[in-house]
Scaffold this motif. Sequence first.
Motif, PDB file in Angstrom:
ATOM      1  N   PRO A  26       0.831  -1.203   0.000  1.00 21.49           N
ATOM      2  CA  PRO A  26       0.000   0.000   0.000  1.00 21.49           C
ATOM      3  C   PRO A  26       0.871   1.261   0.000  1.00 21.49           C
ATOM      4  N   PRO A  27       0.452   2.305  -0.700  1.00 21.79           N
ATOM      5  CA  PRO A  27       1.234   3.548  -0.715  1.00 21.79           C
ATOM      6  C   PRO A  27       1.411   4.108   0.693  1.00 21.79           C
ATOM      7  N   PRO A  28       2.580   4.640   1.006  1.00 24.57           N
ATOM      8  CA  PRO A  28       2.812   5.184   2.355  1.00 24.57           C
ATOM      9  C   PRO A  28       1.860   6.311   2.732  1.00 24.57           C
ATOM     10  N   VAL A  29       1.321   7.011   1.734  1.00 25.34           N
ATOM     11  CA  VAL A  29       0.426   8.126   2.041  1.00 25.34           C
ATOM     12  C   VAL A  29      -0.838   7.646   2.742  1.00 25.34           C
ATOM     13  N   PHE A  30      -1.217   6.374   2.575  1.00 18.81           N
ATOM     14  CA  PHE A  30      -2.407   5.853   3.252  1.00 18.81           C
ATOM     15  C   PHE A  30      -2.260   5.877   4.767  1.00 18.81           C
ATOM     16  N   PHE A  31      -1.025   5.857   5.252  1.00  9.63           N
ATOM     17  CA  PHE A  31      -0.782   5.766   6.691  1.00  9.63           C
ATOM     18  C   PHE A  31      -0.390   7.109   7.308  1.00  9.63           C
ATOM     19  N   THR A  32      -0.557   8.193   6.555  1.00 15.27           N
ATOM     20  CA  THR A  32      -0.236   9.517   7.061  1.00 15.27           C
ATOM     21  C   THR A  32      -1.374  10.031   7.924  1.00 15.27           C
ATOM     22  N   ARG A  33      -1.066  10.498   9.113  1.00 17.47           N
ATOM     23  CA  ARG A  33      -2.106  10.928  10.042  1.00 17.47           C
ATOM     24  C   ARG A  33      -2.825  12.188   9.570  1.00 17.47           C
ATOM     25  N   THR A  34      -2.129  13.035   8.852  1.00 19.93           N
ATOM     26  CA  THR A  34      -2.723  14.306   8.430  1.00 19.93           C
ATOM     27  C   THR A  34      -3.650  14.166   7.231  1.00 19.93           C
ATOM     28  N   LEU A  35      -3.720  12.974   6.638  1.00 19.09           N
ATOM     29  CA  LEU A  35      -4.582  12.776   5.470  1.00 19.09           C
ATOM     30  C   LEU A  35      -6.041  12.738   5.906  1.00 19.09           C
ATOM     31  N   LEU A  36      -6.877  13.512   5.200  1.00 16.35           N
ATOM     32  CA  LEU A  36      -8.298  13.545   5.520  1.00 16.35           C
ATOM     33  C   LEU A  36      -8.929  12.172   5.302  1.00 16.35           C
ATOM     34  N   LYS A  37      -9.929  11.848   6.126  1.00 20.83           N
ATOM     35  CA  LYS A  37     -10.547  10.530   6.077  1.00 20.83           C
ATOM     36  C   LYS A  37     -11.225  10.281   4.737  1.00 20.83           C
ATOM     37  N   ARG A  38     -11.945  11.311   4.225  1.00 25.13           N
ATOM     38  CA  ARG A  38     -12.632  11.135   2.952  1.00 25.13           C
ATOM     39  C   ARG A  38     -11.636  10.955   1.816  1.00 25.13           C
ATOM     40  N   ARG A  39     -10.571  11.753   1.823  1.00 26.88           N
ATOM     41  CA  ARG A  39      -9.567  11.628   0.772  1.00 26.88           C
ATOM     42  C   ARG A  39      -8.878  10.272   0.845  1.00 26.88           C
ATOM     43  N   ARG A  40      -8.625   9.789   2.074  1.00 26.86           N
ATOM     44  CA  ARG A  40      -8.018   8.465   2.212  1.00 26.86           C
ATOM     45  C   ARG A  40      -8.931   7.392   1.617  1.00 26.86           C
ATOM     46  N   GLY A  41     -10.237   7.524   1.834  1.00 22.15           N
ATOM     47  CA  GLY A  41     -11.177   6.555   1.267  1.00 22.15           C
ATOM     48  C   GLY A  41     -11.166   6.560  -0.249  1.00 22.15           C
ATOM     49  N   TYR A  42     -11.120   7.765  -0.845  1.00 24.59           N
ATOM     50  CA  TYR A  42     -11.043   7.848  -2.308  1.00 24.59           C
ATOM     51  C   TYR A  42      -9.760   7.217  -2.834  1.00 24.59           C
ATOM     52  N   LEU A  43      -8.646   7.496  -2.154  1.00 24.07           N
ATOM     53  CA  LEU A  43      -7.361   6.947  -2.604  1.00 24.07           C
ATOM     54  C   LEU A  43      -7.333   5.426  -2.490  1.00 24.07           C
TER      55      LEU A  43
END
Length: 412
Positions: A26-43
């Motif tokens: 999985p891309p490391p950006v999925f585990f970034t705490r600052t990533l918005l929940k909705r954006r994480r779901g789209y990604l």
Amino acid sequence: MEVNRSRLLTTARPYLQVLSILGLTPPPVFFTRTLLKRRRGYLIAGYTCYLLAILLVIIYECYANIVALHQEVDLFRADDFSRVMGRTQKVLVVAMAICNQLNMLFNFRRLARIYEDIADLEKDINNSLPGFTVRVHWWSFRYRIAIFVGLWIVLLVGLTPRFTLVGLGPFLHWTNKVLTELVLIMTQLKSAEYCVFVLLIFELILQLRHILQQIVIELEDCNCSTRIQEMCVTLKRNQLLVGRIWSLVGEIGEYFTLSMTLLFVYNGLTIPHVVNWALIKSVNPNDCCQYMRIGVTLLLSINIFLACSYSELCIQAYNSIPRILHQIYCLPATEDYQMLKMGLREYSLQMQHLKLRFTCGGLFDINLKYFGGMVVTIFGYIIILIQFKMHVFAQSKYMETANISELKAFNG
């Protein structure tokens, strides 16, 4: 994966991003705490569709390669076990892809915990010995991972088409050959992902060992009871951190159980398969792939060897900790402080019970001893294969001679 919390993960992040493009992690950006929940779901949804597309391509290429294999087997009349061995090898690639994607799905939270544990361990190690430099040089990890992993990725990507493209045979279209090469590279790069995590563990162990070495230097000329008590506290923290690293290695082993097991099986099967086709085509004087097949076997063997050797390197660094504890125990300052002696005994007892092992879910250990056993096993199968092929060649030669004799007698 919070880049501001861990320099080690920041250094490893580019390699993990490259592997995520190939659908291996999985891309490391999925585990970034600052990533918005909705954006994480789209990604995550988009990446899931991307993985499914990769899986469909792999299944199609498996089918195309099996069809080409049957045509080549019929051409060379090698219908003994070459057909079964070749089909098994092709199906294993699909099984590896399916298991890898299922592993990312079901062990997503486990991978997140692994990243969190690495970041927390690095932070706690940095704070475990106030007034001292914990890391020798943090950039040394960047240099080490660039040589041990980055260089091997470049060599693997460059040499795999060089050694395997010609051996794909004349029955595959050039687009299928290109896609097959990409699939082969993706299959072998799973070992590179494993090596990244092993090197992260190795760096953490080196930092803990460096703290113990600084304790030795501090206690050599120390007579202050207050300072010795501080060293006892630091020693206890170091002991707890070693136990957390031992648990982290177990988590990493569970995460890579399916993928690394199938990679070992695939490489172990592919090497005899390559030797089998080298024997089949040895009767062809125009065959130009014999040296290429040697390169393929070396590439597959080195890929497994690197995973085993890095694990062995990490185990040796871990096993060097009791020697440093023995050095502390032999210091004159230790004789006068019973609390320090009890702490060293407890630490030594923990090291005796918590043996560091890199395993695939307990199925087998990943170290040089296992690699040696795997090499011996493969050589045994190759010897049996050569003996069987010699019998087949002798029988076919006898049949040709008998047919020629009958033809001459008939014409005479």
